[in-house]
Design a protein around this motif. Structure first.
Motif, short mmCIF file in Angstrom:
data_model
loop_
_atom_site.label_atom_id
_atom_site.label_comp_id
_atom_site.label_asym_id
_atom_site.label_seq_id
_atom_site.Cartn_x
_atom_site.Cartn_y
_atom_site.Cartn_z
N ALA A 74 -9.99 -31.42 11.46
CA ALA A 74 -8.87 -31.72 10.54
C ALA A 74 -8.58 -30.52 9.65
CB ALA A 74 -9.22 -32.95 9.69
N GLY A 75 -9.63 -29.87 9.20
CA GLY A 75 -9.42 -28.70 8.35
C GLY A 75 -8.71 -27.58 9.09
N LEU A 76 -9.16 -27.32 10.31
CA LEU A 76 -8.52 -26.26 11.10
C LEU A 76 -7.07 -26.62 11.39
CD1 LEU A 76 -11.41 -25.40 13.58
CD2 LEU A 76 -10.53 -23.99 11.72
N ALA A 77 -6.85 -27.88 11.70
CA ALA A 77 -5.46 -28.30 11.98
C ALA A 77 -4.60 -28.15 10.73
CB ALA A 77 -5.45 -29.76 12.45
N ILE B 194 -5.03 -26.06 8.27
CA ILE B 194 -4.78 -24.62 8.03
C ILE B 194 -3.69 -24.12 8.96
CG2 ILE B 194 -5.81 -22.34 8.23
CD1 ILE B 194 -8.43 -23.59 7.26
N GLY B 195 -3.78 -24.54 10.22
CA GLY B 195 -2.75 -24.12 11.17
C GLY B 195 -1.37 -24.61 10.78
N ARG C 74 1.72 -22.16 9.92
CA ARG C 74 2.97 -22.20 10.68
C ARG C 74 4.15 -22.46 9.75
NH1 ARG C 74 -0.24 -24.68 14.57
NH2 ARG C 74 0.18 -26.72 13.71
N ALA C 75 3.96 -23.35 8.80
CA ALA C 75 5.06 -23.67 7.88
C ALA C 75 5.41 -22.47 7.01
CB ALA C 75 4.67 -24.86 7.00
N ALA C 76 4.42 -21.65 6.72
CA ALA C 76 4.68 -20.55 5.80
C ALA C 76 5.04 -19.26 6.52
CB ALA C 76 3.44 -20.31 4.95
N ARG C 77 5.07 -19.28 7.83
CA ARG C 77 5.28 -18.04 8.56
C ARG C 77 6.62 -17.42 8.22
NH1 ARG C 77 3.87 -18.82 14.45
NH2 ARG C 77 1.82 -19.03 13.52
N TRP C 78 7.61 -18.21 8.04
CA TRP C 78 8.92 -17.68 7.79
C TRP C 78 9.06 -17.25 6.34
CZ3 TRP C 78 12.87 -15.14 8.92
CH2 TRP C 78 14.06 -15.27 8.24
#
Lengths: 207, 387
Positions: free
Chosen positions: B363-366, B368-369, B373-377
């Motif tokens: 759950a933690g890794l998910a 973080i992912g 991904r949300a902050a990539r842009w």
């Protein structure tokens, strides 16, 4: 940390003064790196020469990155100079001085933007903020508002790439990305900007 | 199409219109501006104030550390010294009790009853008179004392025994009637762990050492002491006083016999009274002399017996070093056992809740992912510092 200064009045004559003389690295024959080394050995005047070359550009860039907040921009520039003063003796020439100082300023502006939270660093166009265009320049306001509404990354890319003091290659060095990556990000940012400005922005002659 | 201007590598592909106004608008956002006051001077001033130095900026290789750094170094040295002191004190605190125990175990070594004890009672150089004083009849003149000292011996011994009553009975039996020895007083109180026995034995002086060895065998010796009182001068004084009083008595008796026919009644009565007082003093002095002589013939031994839980072992002779090493070994084994228990607990918790740890990690890794991904842009990375 320097204390925040009040926002200068829009009537302040220095805010609308002509930009200082362009940087003439080759013109006066002394490179930035040589001046820095001279300063590291104790010549305080050397720092003054560097400030004469860069301070106005740094201040203008900081104003753009920090939502026209003069107090924050002053803090960012002062912190940049402090970092330069402290690290002058340790500068090894791994990059150009220009890249170095711009990166220090950029990182400091990023930190200040993060402290102010999302949406806080860019307050939109404020009529009383420094650098504000004349009241009848609606195009300027539209562009400024549209840029301020972009997410952080495309906003910084646009401001940095169109900063008069930097070429695209120098901007890429400051951001520590390849030039091709910078150009692709710039195109994406411009697309997003055009979307915000609307399709009639250029047709109406406001561009 | 965009136009590459000379000296400018901009190639942004912007269709800006004939004058590139959008480009100008974007450039105007970060137009160079002279600040109201020189900012670099304020930075210099702040650095001067912070360092307190005379205008030299940038540290050379031989420069002193700033005051704050020097204080940090000094504080670290103080903390290091304090840590060494604490560690040393803790080590001493652990070792000292072990040494104390070793010392206590070696304090009262068992004595071979056939060997002469380390603190054997001193006998007079030659004491035929003190060892074998014959019983005196009342009124008979005592045998003249020779030049040897007359010492009244005393000893006390405290024992610990798991069976106080048995030890008490055995101690009382040490006094041998045939030799004239006797138990002067005895008491047994309490029961079980609170039992306590006290005996005062009068034993012939020449048998004192052997008797003490017999007493020691009844339990673990907790305390022991011996002593003596020299009564020689007292005996001499008493003998002299008795002789003097008897001389007075004899003279009064002679006077009474010679003047009895022609002396008045009053005189006779007065002489009789004086004679009686002399006789009384003689009797008292002779009793004191006999008592002192008896104290020389018979030593006084006080035996105190108290309860001890475990049975009295035949303690082997061990050195302090052996005791110390045994205690360290026992402490080591106990510490290793505790460490194993702690590690076992960690393994038990880790294995028994393994599905939970896996689920939480996933759950933690998910999460973080998702955030990445949300902050990539929109996320603006901080380029690394240079230099």
């Amino acid at each position: 940390m320097p204390t925040a200064r009040s926002t200068p009045s829009p009537d302040d004559p220095t805010l609308h003064a002509e930009p200082p003389r362009a940087m003439a690295l080759a013109g006066d024959g002394v490179s930035d790196e040589a001046l820095l080394e001279r300063f590291a050995r104790g010549d305080a005047d050397a720092l003054g020469l560097l400030a004469e070359r860069y301070e106005a550009y740094l201040f203008g860039l900081a104003l753009a990155l920090l939502g026209r907040r003069g107090d924050l921009a002053r803090d960012a520039v002062q912190d940049t100079w402090v970092k330069v003063i402290r690290s002058a003796s340790r500068f090894r020439g791994q990059a150009a001085f220009k890249t170095w100082i711009y990166r220090i300023l950029l990182n400091r502006c990023i930190d200040l933007r993060a402290q102010r939270g999302p949406g806080g660093a860019h307050d939109g166009v404020d009529a009383s903020s420094p650098g504000h265009a004349p009241a009848n320049d609606h195009a300027h306001d539209a562009v400024a508002t549209a840029v301020a509404g972009l997410p952080d990354r495309p906003q910084v890319v646009l401001i940095l790439c169109y900063h008069r003091g930097l070429t695209h290659a120098q901007a890429a060095a400051v951001l520590d990305v390849p030039l091709g990556t910078l150009k692709s990000r710039l195109n994406a940012a411009l697309s997003a900007l055009r979307e915000r400005l609307g399709p009639g922005f250029e047709r109406k002659g406001l561009a | 199409m965009s136009t590459l201007h000379a000296g400018d590598d901009r190639d942004d592909g912007i269709v800006n219109g004939p004058d590139g106004t959008l480009r100008e608008r974007l450039a105007a956002l970060s137009e160079p501006r002279t600040p109201p006051e020189p900012i670099w001077k304020a930075a210099m001033a702040s650095q001067r104030a912070a360092r307190g130095s005379a205008g030299r900026f940038g540290r050379s290789a031989g420069a002193r550390r700033p005051v704050a750094a020097r204080r940090t170094v000094a504080a670290r040295r103080v903390m290091a010294a304090a840590a060494v002191l604490v560690l040393g004190g803790a080590t001493v605190a652990v070792i000292l009790p072990a040494l104390g125990k070793a010392r206590a175990s070696a304090r009262f070594p068992r004595v071979d009853s056939s060997a002469e004890p380390a603190f054997a009672l001193k006998r007079p150089p030659s004491s035929p008179a003190s060892a074998q004083v014959p019983r005196q009849d009342a009124g008979a003149s005592p045998a003249p004392l020779d030049s040897v000292r007359s010492v009244a011996r005393k000893a006390s011994i405290e024992l610990l025994s798991p069976d106080v009553r048995t030890a008490y009975v055995k101690a009382a039996a040490i006094a041998t009637d045939a030799l004239g020895e006797f138990v002067e007083n005895a008491s047994l109180t309490g029961d079980g762990a609170h039992a306590r026995g006290e005996l005062t034995l009068r034993l012939r002086q020449e048998r004192l050492t052997a008797a003490l060895n017999q007493v020691r065998e009844l339990g673990v010796v907790a305390a022991e002491s011996t002593g003596g009182v020299d009564v020689t001068d007292r005996l001499i004084d008493l003998d002299a006083t008795i002789r003097n009083e008897k001389q007075v008595e004899a003279e009064i008796l002679d006077l009474l016999n010679r003047r009895a026919k022609d002396a008045g009644l009053k005189d006779i009565v007065e002489l009789r009274n004086t004679l009686g007082e002399a006789r009384k003093r003689i009797e008292t002095l002779e009793a004191q002399r006999d008592n002192a002589a008896r104290s020389v013939r018979f030593a006084t031994v006080l035996v105190i017996i108290q309860h001890k839980d475990e049975p009295v072992p035949a303690a082997p002779q061990r050195s302090m070093g052996q005791v110390f090493s045994e205690q360290i070994t026992a402490a080591w084994h106990a510490g290793v056992g505790e460490l194993g228990a702690s590690l076992g607990w960690c393994v038990e918790v880790g294995l028994s809740r393994l599905p939970l740890w896996i689920g939480l990690g996933a759950a933690g890794l998910a999460g973080i992912g998702v955030v990445r991904r949300a902050a990539r842009w929109s996320l603006l990375e901080r380029p690394p510092a240079i230099g």
